[in-house]
Design an enzyme around this catalytic site. Structure first.
Site, PDB file in Angstrom:
ATOM      1  N   SER A  55      42.126 -42.174  36.659  1.00  0.00           N
ATOM      2  CA  SER A  55      42.498 -41.526  37.384  1.00  0.00           C
ATOM      3  C   SER A  55      44.655 -40.951  36.945  1.00  0.00           C
ATOM      4  O   SER A  55      44.206 -40.943  36.326  1.00  0.00           O
ATOM      5  CB  SER A  55      42.690 -41.763  39.526  1.00  0.00           C
ATOM      6  OG  SER A  55      42.685 -40.600  39.970  1.00  0.00           O
ATOM      7  N   HIS A  81      33.994 -41.228  42.207  1.00  0.00           N
ATOM      8  CA  HIS A  81      35.233 -41.160  40.867  1.00  0.00           C
ATOM      9  C   HIS A  81      35.103 -42.308  40.914  1.00  0.00           C
ATOM     10  O   HIS A  81      35.957 -42.641  39.286  1.00  0.00           O
ATOM     11  CB  HIS A  81      36.055 -40.380  42.407  1.00  0.00           C
ATOM     12  CG  HIS A  81      37.915 -40.403  42.221  1.00  0.00           C
ATOM     13  ND1 HIS A  81      38.083 -39.441  40.549  1.00  0.00           N
ATOM     14  CD2 HIS A  81      38.358 -41.572  42.099  1.00  0.00           C
ATOM     15  CE1 HIS A  81      39.912 -39.346  40.299  1.00  0.00           C
ATOM     16  NE2 HIS A  81      39.635 -41.141  41.296  1.00  0.00           N
TER      17      HIS A  81
END
Length: 257
Positions: A95, A230
Site C-alpha cells: 500500500s 487489501h
C-alpha cells in the site's frame, strides 16, 4: 526483532552470511515489526529488513517526516547498507509502503540498484494519492476510523471503542496525511524487474488501478492475484512469502548457471 541503526529493524534469526536483503516498507499505520514472522518462511535464503520511519517504533521520539523526507532517508540508508557489503537487495512495500519503495527504487543507483521490486496492494503511482485517501486524511476520530474500515484494516471493536481509537489512530492519521503530500513526477522507465501482488477481494486496488504500473518499467510487471482483501497476508503471510522466496531463489539459480 532488534533495531539495526535508525532506519532498519531485523529479526533475531537472520539469513545466511551474505544472503540477499529484502527491504520491506509497511503500509500506513503498519508496524515494521509485523514483518518478523515472514523470516521463518524465508529461512536462510534471504534476510527480511523492515524500514522504520521517524516517529515509529524505536524512533517514536522523532517528528514524523514528510513523504519526501521519508523517501530520501530510506534511500540513503539502503544505499549505504548495500554498498557497504555488496549484498543483493530487493524492495517490497504494501500500500503506502509500495509507493515509498517505488520512489526509493527510482533513486537507488550503482551497486544498490534492486534485483527486483515488489508492489503489494497499491495502485500505480501516477494515480496517487486517490480521492478516497485525500478525503480520509481530512477526518479524525470516529469518522476517520469508520472511513478506513473500507480497507479492512481495523477490527469493528476498535472502530467502536473511543479509548482504542485514541491509542491506535494517531500514527495512522499521520501516515494518511503524509501520503497526501505525494506528487507523482514522470521519469525514465526503471530497468528493474517488477511484480505486483493484489488481493482478489481488495476493494481499493483493481485491474484499472494497477494497469498504469506498466509505464514505470522496461518490462511489464508480473501480476499475482491472491486470495483475500487489501490485507490478504493477515493472518497468514504464506502467499507473499512464497512469492518473495521464489524471486530470490530464481535469481540464485541464474547466478549459479
Amino acid at each position: 526483532m532488534s533495531g539495526t541503526g535508525d532506519w532498519f529493524v531485523t529479526h533475531e534469526r537472520l539469513g545466511a552470511l551474505g544472503a540477499p536483503r529484502i527491504f520491506c516498507f509497511p503500509h500506513a499505520g503498519g508496524s515494521p515489526r509485523a514483518f518478523a514472522d515472514w523470516q521463518a518462511g524465508l529461512g536462510e535464503d534471504a534476510e527480511i529488513v523492515a524500514v522504520c520511519r521517524p516517529g515509529r517504533e524505536h524512533r517514536a521520539a522523532e517528528p514524523a517526516p514528510t513523504i519526501g523526507e521519508l523517501i530520501d532517508g530510506a534511500t540513503a540508508a539502503i544505499a549505504a547498507a548495500t554498498e557497504r557489503d555488496g549484498r543483493p537487495c530487493y524492495l517490497f512495500g504494501h500500500s503506502l509502503g509500495a509507493l515509498v519503495a517505488f520512489e526509493v527504487c527510482r533513486r537507488l543507483t550503482g551497486s544498490a540498484v534492486p534485483r527486483h521490486f515488489v508492489a503489494s496492494g497499491c495502485s500505480a503511482p501516477s494515480l496517487l494519492p486517490s480521492q478516497r485517501v485525500k478525503h480520509i486524511a481530512t477526518l479524525t476520530g470516529a469518522e476517520f476510523a469508520e472511513a478506513i474500515g473500507f480497507f479492512g484494516g481495523l477490527a469493528p471493536e476498535v472502530i467502536a471503542d473511543a479509548e482504542l481509537r485514541d491509542l491506535l489512530l494517531p500514527g495512522l492519521i499521520a501516515d494518511f496525511r503524509m501520503a497526501v503530500g505525494y506528487r507523482y513526477r514522470p521519469g525514465p522507465r526503471l530497468v528493474v524487474p517488477a511484480t505486483l501482488v493484489v488481493g482478489r477481494d481488495d476493494p481499493h486496488v483493481r485491474q484499472a488501478e494497477i494497469a498504469p504500473w506498466e509505464q514505470e518499467f522496461s518490462w511489464p510487471p508480473d501480476r499475482h492475484w491472491v486470495d483475500g482483501g487489501h490485507f490478504y497476508f493477515e493472518p497468514d503471510p504464506g502467499a507473499i512469502v512464497g512469492i518473495l522466496s521464489a524471486l530470490v531463489l530464481a535469481d540464485q539459480h541464474v547466478e549459479l548457471i
